[in-house]
Design an enzyme around this catalytic site. Sequence first.
Site, PDB file in Angstrom:
ATOM      1  NE  ARG A 130      -2.520   4.059 -14.752  1.00  0.00           N
ATOM      2  CZ  ARG A 130      -2.968   3.007 -15.441  1.00  0.00           C
ATOM      3  NH1 ARG A 130      -3.837   2.774 -16.293  1.00  0.00           N
ATOM      4  NH2 ARG A 130      -2.434   1.743 -14.662  1.00  0.00           N
ATOM      5  CG  ASN A 169     -29.876  22.993  21.781  1.00  0.00           C
ATOM      6  OD1 ASN A 169     -30.118  23.560  20.872  1.00  0.00           O
ATOM      7  ND2 ASN A 169     -28.877  21.968  21.255  1.00  0.00           N
ATOM      8  CD  GLU A 172       5.761  -8.742 -16.129  1.00  0.00           C
ATOM      9  OE1 GLU A 172       4.902  -7.944 -16.461  1.00  0.00           O
ATOM     10  OE2 GLU A 172       5.804  -9.424 -14.953  1.00  0.00           O
ATOM     11  CG  ASN A 189       1.184 -12.471 -11.837  1.00  0.00           C
ATOM     12  OD1 ASN A 189       0.550 -13.053 -10.557  1.00  0.00           O
ATOM     13  ND2 ASN A 189       2.103 -11.523 -11.761  1.00  0.00           N
ATOM     14  N   GLY A 246       9.642  -0.737  -6.603  1.00  0.00           N
ATOM     15  CA  GLY A 246       9.052  -2.231  -7.166  1.00  0.00           C
ATOM     16  C   GLY A 246       8.381  -3.001  -6.127  1.00  0.00           C
ATOM     17  CB  ALA A 272      -0.885  -0.053   1.200  1.00  0.00           C
ATOM     18  CB  ALA A 273       4.505   1.925  -0.496  1.00  0.00           C
TER      19      ALA A 273
END
Length: 455
Positions: free
Chosen positions: A15, A384, A154, A169, A78, A9-10
């Site tokens: 985008r 009040n 890739e 993947n 990465g 979560a870094a």
Amino acid sequence: MYKCALVLAAGQGKRIKSDIPKVLHKVCGKEMVIHVIDTIRKAGIDDVNVIVGNGAELVKERTQIKNIEYSLQSEQLGTGHAVQCASEFLKGKQGIVAVFTGDTPLIKESTIKNLVESHIENNNSATILTSIVEDPTGYGRIIRNGNEVLKIVEHKDCNEEELKVNEMNAAIYCFDIESLCESLGKLNNNNKQGEYYLTDVIEILKSQGKTIGAFVTDFEETIGVNSRVQLAEAEEILKNRINLKHMENGVTLIDPKTTYIGIDVEIGKDTIIYPNNILEGCTVIGNNCIIYQNSRIKDSTIGNEVDIQSSVILDSSIGDNTTVGPFAYLRPETKVGKKARIGDFVEIKKSTIGDGTKVSHLTYIGDAEVGKECNFGCGTVVVNYDGKNKYKTIIGDHSFIGCNTNLVSPVEVEDNTYIAAGSTITNDVKEGDLAVARAKQKNIKGWVDKKGLKK
């Protein structure tokens, strides 16, 4: 067997074009990273480490209620580097670690369980979550020999045969902890991006003769959110999934397309939800309720056989057989009893309303305790606030508050009392009394003619 999880979560998410870290953007009312954490926990993995970087303090602030640990990735180099940053968390542990990304809010509990079970049953060193897609362009391909995974290639590195493979993947993994830790030390960044890839761990383990497996799931679950468009797509998918669950459980949704229900909302059977309703947070709605159109209910508890019309209810509770609205506003810390009536243009704030009490229209009640079977006339105001402090009003059972009454706090109106219409009450009213606090009427004869106003 010991099980833990890492949540990546870094990243900032360029985008998505936001000052807020990408993983904190909400889907169906909940931050994406919290969706992932909650699903991991439901799947039986309690020990969770979140790897933070961009906006680290904000991510910690939003997720700290989940009792998780954190690792810091100060530079984003990465996915492999991100997992390396959690080495201290993994140090000395034996068992299984599952690796997730914080921007995949659609992953299901059952899929995580099946991934872990497949990993254990096949005695794998690593198991990759994969999907079959018609067009895998841009995704890493899973190259197999039967059930055994040979490598991940890739897209840009695929040859003609590998480009034909449509198993991709999903970037969610299950590893033997010791095997993963050994491989992390062998990663390098000899690539165009200069980054350390977690996918290279698969190649390292394979070169050591370790068994690599894969578990296939629906592509929809693996969708990562990288833009506002994808955020909206994830919202639509999860909304449909939530609505389907409620309909299967006996809830009627008149128009599911315009009904927005948070993932943690609970709704009883035979309740009817009309279009354009928003139900958020930890809301619980009982059986046989009717929620008419254009209501918003957040973090509230609604009893059985309650009717709500075009109203806003926040952090409040409503008892059985009560009606609310139209156009009522129940602010936080409001508690309404059973068989009560909260009518049109009524606002209630931080108050208790007893069973059977009617507050039918155009009334404000704040910081008050109201007993049972009272009646409020139109235009009543609990005063009040004196400009500096807020004070409490107490109204006993079976009291009748006439129209256009001002109750100036702090004041107590005891049981079985009557307040005359148009009164401003500044002193306590004792049980059985009628309080009249208004000037005596005076008619000035001929005033219209004298002022020249006659038409």
